[in-house]
Design a protein around this motif. Sequence first.
Motif, PDB file in Angstrom:
ATOM      1  N   GLN A 150      -8.659  10.559   6.275  1.00  0.00           N
ATOM      2  CA  GLN A 150      -7.484   9.865   5.745  1.00  0.00           C
ATOM      3  C   GLN A 150      -6.807  10.829   4.766  1.00  0.00           C
ATOM      4  OE1 GLN A 150      -7.703   5.683   4.912  1.00  0.00           O
ATOM      5  NE2 GLN A 150      -9.718   5.458   5.833  1.00  0.00           N
ATOM      6  N   LYS A 151      -5.695  11.449   5.203  1.00  0.00           N
ATOM      7  CA  LYS A 151      -5.143  12.562   4.432  1.00  0.00           C
ATOM      8  C   LYS A 151      -4.611  12.157   3.056  1.00  0.00           C
ATOM      9  CE  LYS A 151      -0.628  12.735   6.847  1.00  0.00           C
ATOM     10  NZ  LYS A 151      -0.020  11.634   6.134  1.00  0.00           N
ATOM     11  N   TRP A 152      -4.239  10.861   2.892  1.00  0.00           N
ATOM     12  CA  TRP A 152      -3.739  10.418   1.587  1.00  0.00           C
ATOM     13  C   TRP A 152      -4.822  10.469   0.506  1.00  0.00           C
ATOM     14  CZ3 TRP A 152      -2.339   8.087   6.182  1.00  0.00           C
ATOM     15  CH2 TRP A 152      -3.260   7.165   6.715  1.00  0.00           C
ATOM     16  N   VAL A 153      -6.083  10.452   0.918  1.00  0.00           N
ATOM     17  CA  VAL A 153      -7.183  10.587  -0.051  1.00  0.00           C
ATOM     18  C   VAL A 153      -7.107  11.978  -0.692  1.00  0.00           C
ATOM     19  CG1 VAL A 153      -9.706  10.726  -0.304  1.00  0.00           C
ATOM     20  CG2 VAL A 153      -8.692   8.977   1.182  1.00  0.00           C
ATOM     21  N   VAL A 177      -3.636   2.767  -2.641  1.00  0.00           N
ATOM     22  CA  VAL A 177      -4.139   2.208  -1.390  1.00  0.00           C
ATOM     23  C   VAL A 177      -5.672   2.233  -1.426  1.00  0.00           C
ATOM     24  CG1 VAL A 177      -3.870   4.404  -0.079  1.00  0.00           C
ATOM     25  CG2 VAL A 177      -4.052   2.235   1.142  1.00  0.00           C
ATOM     26  N   ARG A 230       0.850   5.267   0.639  1.00  0.00           N
ATOM     27  CA  ARG A 230       0.072   6.367   1.229  1.00  0.00           C
ATOM     28  C   ARG A 230       0.787   7.711   1.140  1.00  0.00           C
ATOM     29  NH1 ARG A 230      -1.017   1.932   4.523  1.00  0.00           N
ATOM     30  NH2 ARG A 230      -3.224   1.414   4.742  1.00  0.00           N
ATOM     31  N   GLU A 231       2.014   7.724   0.564  1.00  0.00           N
ATOM     32  CA  GLU A 231       2.747   8.990   0.385  1.00  0.00           C
ATOM     33  C   GLU A 231       3.150   9.102  -1.082  1.00  0.00           C
ATOM     34  OE1 GLU A 231       4.907  10.467   4.316  1.00  0.00           O
ATOM     35  OE2 GLU A 231       5.902   8.711   3.436  1.00  0.00           O
ATOM     36  N   TYR A 232       2.833  10.255  -1.658  1.00  0.00           N
ATOM     37  CA  TYR A 232       2.993  10.386  -3.109  1.00  0.00           C
ATOM     38  C   TYR A 232       4.025  11.433  -3.477  1.00  0.00           C
ATOM     39  CZ  TYR A 232      -1.293   7.891  -2.326  1.00  0.00           C
ATOM     40  OH  TYR A 232      -2.189   6.978  -1.859  1.00  0.00           O
ATOM     41  N   ILE A 262      -9.453   2.320  -0.046  1.00  0.00           N
ATOM     42  CA  ILE A 262     -10.037   3.036   1.096  1.00  0.00           C
ATOM     43  C   ILE A 262     -11.482   2.571   1.299  1.00  0.00           C
ATOM     44  CG2 ILE A 262     -10.537   5.326   2.068  1.00  0.00           C
ATOM     45  CD1 ILE A 262      -7.558   4.991   1.585  1.00  0.00           C
ATOM     46  N   ALA A 272      -3.508  12.323  -2.806  1.00  0.00           N
ATOM     47  CA  ALA A 272      -3.336  11.554  -4.040  1.00  0.00           C
ATOM     48  C   ALA A 272      -3.821  12.382  -5.236  1.00  0.00           C
ATOM     49  CB  ALA A 272      -4.135  10.254  -3.948  1.00  0.00           C
ATOM     50  N   SER A 276       0.842  -1.200   0.000  1.00  0.00           N
ATOM     51  CA  SER A 276       0.000   0.000   0.000  1.00  0.00           C
ATOM     52  C   SER A 276       0.872   1.243   0.000  1.00  0.00           C
ATOM     53  CB  SER A 276      -0.882   0.021   1.248  1.00  0.00           C
ATOM     54  OG  SER A 276      -1.792  -1.055   1.199  1.00  0.00           O
ATOM     55  N   ALA A 287      -6.930   5.436  -3.657  1.00  0.00           N
ATOM     56  CA  ALA A 287      -6.026   6.577  -3.821  1.00  0.00           C
ATOM     57  C   ALA A 287      -4.860   6.130  -4.710  1.00  0.00           C
ATOM     58  CB  ALA A 287      -5.513   7.033  -2.457  1.00  0.00           C
TER      59      ALA A 287
END
Lengths: 250, 250
Positions: free
Chosen positions: B68-71, B133, B15-17, B135, B74, B13, B162
């Motif tokens: 969920q901040k990665w949403v 990832v 979660r950081e882009y 969600i 992304a 997964s 994401a």
Amino acid sequence: MNEVIKLLGNHRSIREYDTSRDINEEQIEIIMKSAMAAPNWTNGQQVSVIAVRDSEKKVELAKAAGNQKWVEEAPVFLVFCIDFYRAKLASEKNGKEFRIVDDVEAIIVGSTDVGIALGTTVAAAESMGIGIVPIGGIRKNPQDVIDLLELPEFVYPVVGLAMGYPKTIPSQKPRLPLEATYHKEQYNAEVQMEMIDQYDKTISSYMSERTNGQDTSDWSSKVAHFNESRFDPYAKVTGPTLKKQGFHFK
Amino acid sequence: MNEVIKLLGNHRSIREYDTSRDINEEQIEIIMKSAMAAPNWTNGQQVSVIAVRDSEKKVELAKAAGNQKWVEEAPVFLVFCIDFYRAKLASEKNGKEFRIVDDVEAIIVGSTDVGIALGTTVAAAESMGIGIVPIGGIRKNPQDVIDLLELPEFVYPVVGLAMGYPKTIPSQKPRLPLEATYHKEQYNAEVQMEMIDQYDKTISSYMSERTNGQDTSDWSSKVAHFNESRFDPYAKVTGPTLKKQGFHFK
């Protein structure tokens, strides 16, 4: 376009197998490792797969699926199950209440996890030259499948997958125009009827070509027929058998 | 081992882009064509995907999924929906009754189709170097997602995805031993507790390594905790919102 994209875009259902070629145990394990490495809900891994090679069992499964002979003829038949049996053991081990199976959430989570594992299995198998066809028909007689595979409580058989090397490669069935199924920023409801009309013509021509003009049926008539009556054998047993397995969804 | 098998077995997964790299429209269309070419239930194609790039919408979706901040971060967020809206139009076009949504079958069929499309999307995206990832958290506030994406009746948001180029590649989380999830000829219930104990040790070590010994929690304690209480926010809304969208499952 890379090789993976080419492979995924080239999928077709294979229902006739080259019976001179088996699929060996090592191959199935490679495919299963791929499937289980795929994402799943909160790493709960709510899936189990049972591989069936035994001829008599395959005959029974073919019957359960409404006499689909390719289930019997495929060298390997995989049965993908929603599996919350391990979750129940995990709850017992930690002295916690086991409640998720009392909600429809468990059906959504389990079925989605099954779908992810199945989609990944299809990609893995096809990358090895193996042909597949998914068999949702096993849900017509779920209790027979449960008994045959000795599935415990909180385990439910959702879909089978017949696998074997293809005897012939059929033509690829066209899908709905991408405009119908892929939306940008919001759901495009206005375009759907037009897309259905367009796709009906595509499928009618496709059927006509495949049957020398004998069958010119379109897509929407099949879907409508299915949703009126063909799903009855499923609806009769799915809810009650889920409940018997411990899924008290509401 | 071929390249596809290598790719599928290598999932993790993201979660950081890398925010300097966007995903362009052509790439998403290639990925979506792959997803839609995958198998589905009786070619009914019970899936729609909505791609969201709009920043404000992503902020709202991140909130709906429980912050969920990665949403939000992304470049693209895909929302995978069960879709029986086209099936309803097909029934109307052909003057047939539309009944499948009155049974839990529709939830199983739709969720499995969503899972297959999602699994295939993951394979396609990762083959292009894109990280993902899933969600499931969007089901915590399904009505917000329905309103935001203007989903019509018989359409339900099951899971988001994401997507973005990875900033870093995290280590891969180990899965349950294959002996737990892959069975031969019949379900192996006897082995499950032993596999859980073994996997608990694996996950406890994995967590400890990732947190310099701060977190040594195991797998079964997380699953047990989730199934006792963490699913409550979902259970409260999933059934009622499904019914509001027209799914009168029983």
